[in-house]
Design an enzyme around this catalytic site. Sequence first.
Site, PDB file in Angstrom:
ATOM      1  N   HIS A 218      -3.224   6.921   2.324  1.00 14.70           N
ATOM      2  CA  HIS A 218      -3.689   5.619   1.850  1.00 14.70           C
ATOM      3  C   HIS A 218      -5.041   5.330   2.502  1.00 14.70           C
ATOM      4  O   HIS A 218      -5.190   5.448   3.722  1.00 14.70           O
ATOM      5  CB  HIS A 218      -2.654   4.554   2.204  1.00 14.70           C
TER       6      HIS A 218
ATOM      7  N   CYS B 249       0.817  -1.225   0.000  1.00 16.90           N
ATOM      8  CA  CYS B 249       0.000   0.000   0.000  1.00 16.90           C
ATOM      9  C   CYS B 249       0.846   1.268   0.000  1.00 16.90           C
ATOM     10  O   CYS B 249       0.300   2.363  -0.112  1.00 16.90           O
ATOM     11  CB  CYS B 249      -0.943   0.000   1.188  1.00 16.90           C
TER      12      CYS B 249
ATOM     13  N   ASN C  10     -10.247  -0.399   0.674  1.00 19.81           N
ATOM     14  CA  ASN C  10      -8.790  -0.285   0.600  1.00 19.81           C
ATOM     15  C   ASN C  10      -8.303  -0.931  -0.709  1.00 19.81           C
ATOM     16  O   ASN C  10      -8.274  -2.157  -0.817  1.00 19.81           O
ATOM     17  CB  ASN C  10      -8.185  -0.979   1.823  1.00 19.81           C
TER      18      ASN C  10
HETATM   19  N1  ACO Z   1     -17.611  -7.904  11.941  1.00 19.24           N
HETATM   20  C1  ACO Z   1     -17.965  -8.076  13.240  1.00 19.24           C
HETATM   21  N2  ACO Z   1     -17.070  -8.291  14.211  1.00 19.24           N
HETATM   22  C2  ACO Z   1     -15.770  -8.371  13.857  1.00 19.24           C
HETATM   23  C3  ACO Z   1     -15.328  -8.217  12.527  1.00 19.24           C
HETATM   24  C4  ACO Z   1     -16.311  -7.987  11.559  1.00 19.24           C
HETATM   25  N3  ACO Z   1     -16.019  -7.821  10.249  1.00 19.24           N
HETATM   26  N4  ACO Z   1     -13.995  -8.333  12.490  1.00 19.24           N
HETATM   27  C5  ACO Z   1     -13.585  -8.548  13.747  1.00 19.24           C
HETATM   28  N5  ACO Z   1     -14.664  -8.578  14.585  1.00 19.24           N
HETATM   29  C6  ACO Z   1     -14.699  -8.767  16.025  1.00 19.24           C
HETATM   30  C7  ACO Z   1     -13.464  -9.467  16.526  1.00 19.24           C
HETATM   31  O1  ACO Z   1     -13.601 -10.879  16.457  1.00 19.24           O
HETATM   32  C8  ACO Z   1     -13.403  -8.958  17.949  1.00 19.24           C
HETATM   33  O2  ACO Z   1     -14.297  -9.708  18.732  1.00 19.24           O
HETATM   34  P1  ACO Z   1     -13.870 -10.203  20.208  1.00 19.24           P
HETATM   35  O3  ACO Z   1     -13.631  -8.936  20.983  1.00 19.24           O
HETATM   36  O4  ACO Z   1     -15.048 -10.996  20.650  1.00 19.24           O
HETATM   37  O5  ACO Z   1     -12.616 -10.998  19.999  1.00 19.24           O
HETATM   38  C9  ACO Z   1     -13.954  -7.545  17.863  1.00 19.24           C
HETATM   39  O6  ACO Z   1     -14.705  -7.500  16.656  1.00 19.24           O
HETATM   40  C10 ACO Z   1     -12.878  -6.496  17.833  1.00 19.24           C
HETATM   41  O7  ACO Z   1     -11.910  -6.886  16.849  1.00 19.24           O
HETATM   42  P2  ACO Z   1     -10.634  -6.035  16.565  1.00 19.24           P
HETATM   43  O8  ACO Z   1      -9.751  -6.778  15.640  1.00 19.24           O
HETATM   44  O9  ACO Z   1     -10.067  -5.581  17.885  1.00 19.24           O
HETATM   45  O10 ACO Z   1     -11.286  -4.777  15.843  1.00 19.24           O
HETATM   46  P3  ACO Z   1     -10.615  -3.423  15.495  1.00 19.24           P
HETATM   47  O11 ACO Z   1     -11.349  -2.332  16.157  1.00 19.24           O
HETATM   48  O12 ACO Z   1      -9.127  -3.491  15.672  1.00 19.24           O
HETATM   49  O13 ACO Z   1     -10.923  -3.312  13.945  1.00 19.24           O
HETATM   50  C11 ACO Z   1      -9.828  -3.573  11.829  1.00 19.24           C
HETATM   51  C12 ACO Z   1     -10.406  -4.282  13.047  1.00 19.24           C
HETATM   52  C13 ACO Z   1     -10.951  -2.820  11.167  1.00 19.24           C
HETATM   53  C14 ACO Z   1      -9.267  -4.618  10.888  1.00 19.24           C
HETATM   54  C15 ACO Z   1      -8.730  -2.575  12.300  1.00 19.24           C
HETATM   55  O14 ACO Z   1      -7.856  -3.226  13.185  1.00 19.24           O
HETATM   56  C16 ACO Z   1      -7.948  -1.999  11.151  1.00 19.24           C
HETATM   57  O15 ACO Z   1      -8.476  -1.342  10.279  1.00 19.24           O
HETATM   58  N6  ACO Z   1      -6.606  -2.195  11.147  1.00 19.24           N
HETATM   59  C17 ACO Z   1      -5.756  -1.689  10.105  1.00 19.24           C
HETATM   60  C18 ACO Z   1      -5.758  -2.663   8.967  1.00 19.24           C
HETATM   61  C19 ACO Z   1      -5.225  -2.071   7.681  1.00 19.24           C
HETATM   62  O16 ACO Z   1      -5.351  -0.898   7.435  1.00 19.24           O
HETATM   63  N7  ACO Z   1      -4.651  -2.953   6.856  1.00 19.24           N
HETATM   64  C20 ACO Z   1      -4.227  -2.589   5.565  1.00 19.24           C
HETATM   65  C21 ACO Z   1      -2.867  -2.025   5.532  1.00 19.24           C
HETATM   66  S1  ACO Z   1      -2.472  -1.563   3.929  1.00 19.24           S
HETATM   67  C22 ACO Z   1      -1.723  -2.853   3.000  1.00 19.24           C
HETATM   68  O17 ACO Z   1      -0.510  -2.954   2.915  1.00 19.24           O
HETATM   69  C23 ACO Z   1      -2.561  -3.825   2.241  1.00 19.24           C
END
Ligand code: ACO
Length: 334
Positions: free
Chosen positions: A257, A116, A287
Amino acid sequence: MNQLGVGIAITGSGSATPDVSLDNHQLSLMVETSDEWIKSRTGIQARRLADAQVSLTQLAARAGKNAIAMAGITPQDLDLIILATSTPDDLFGTAGQIQASLGATQAVAFDLTAACSGFVFAMVTAAQFIRTGTYKNVLLIGADILSRWVNWQDRGSCILFADGAGAVVMQANECDRFLGFSIRSDGTQYKYLQLAYVPQNQELVKGIEVGKGNFQPIVMNGKEIYRFAVQKVPEVIEKALFHANLTTEDIDWLLLHQANQRILDAVAERLKINSAKVISNLANYGNTSAASIPLALDEAVRQGKVKAGDAIAAAGFGAGLTWGATIFRWGRQS
Ligand code: ACO
């Protein structure tokens, strides 16, 4: 030529996305999630997805064609084409197919991979060729079809990724508009986001094996990537601004990004940049990896938001891990 070298201008933009759109409600029929959860945690509402008939070459060439037209040049004027991608049509490289598709007969073309951050790394690479007087007209394309590599059973990552292409033309210019940059990587954290090749031994003749395997779907530690982005992106933007001899107050647009609206908001807040200056289109596109920055830029330029002379801080971050920022003014002259 000033003491830095030849001046550089970013003179055209273009983009292309697949026609098919998948919204959060449709995703919730596939994995346990909801429109409300995805919207509140990421800001994403829908994403464009490429079916098997759509190639990366087609999307990238369409984006490139639009950028060339806006710059007011022809494909034959291009000296260099850089394709930033992690999802080529061909592992040997896809930029050559784009060159052929555009009819850019004079251009040399190659791929560059930095996930990214790819588009920002490509901008910096192109700038080196222009500064030194080697090339005058460069087409940079960021394009990815990540849907081919997403684990559609993993609700923690499949909600984020999507497909698209964006492009800009960078040209030698009397007045210098490419003001500063900083790019970084930290391979010790590569495990937090991977699209890895996993080899399995295949015996050719007795005692001689080769590792024949497959690329495995994307594996991501969302929390760690989030933490990394919110900490490193403001730092690298500050550094690029320092090289440009500017401060955050001089910036008209923050162009990050398009990973997650919460990351965009947190970075803007840390830099004390007003949210009205944050360019965001991830609600409709998700994304799109290397495509996300030029896709958002092109939309903002065509909507008339970004105008000639506006100062833009662009920053990419992602797998590698890699991150980087460029500071530039849009267009040929202010
Ligand atoms: N729907 C419902 N619940 C979900 C989902 C979903 N899609 N995904 C995860 N959960 C649950 C989890 O299981 C967890 O439940 P638990 O507490 O019972 O274990 C809870 O929601 C919280 O999960 P987290 O992973 O802590 O959620 P978070 O607030 O961190 O959000 C996310 C997750 C959106 C992925 C976030 O961490 C994020 O955006 N991170 C950055 C990722 C990113 O930008 N990646 C791309 C980089 S660029 C590249 O190089 C490709």
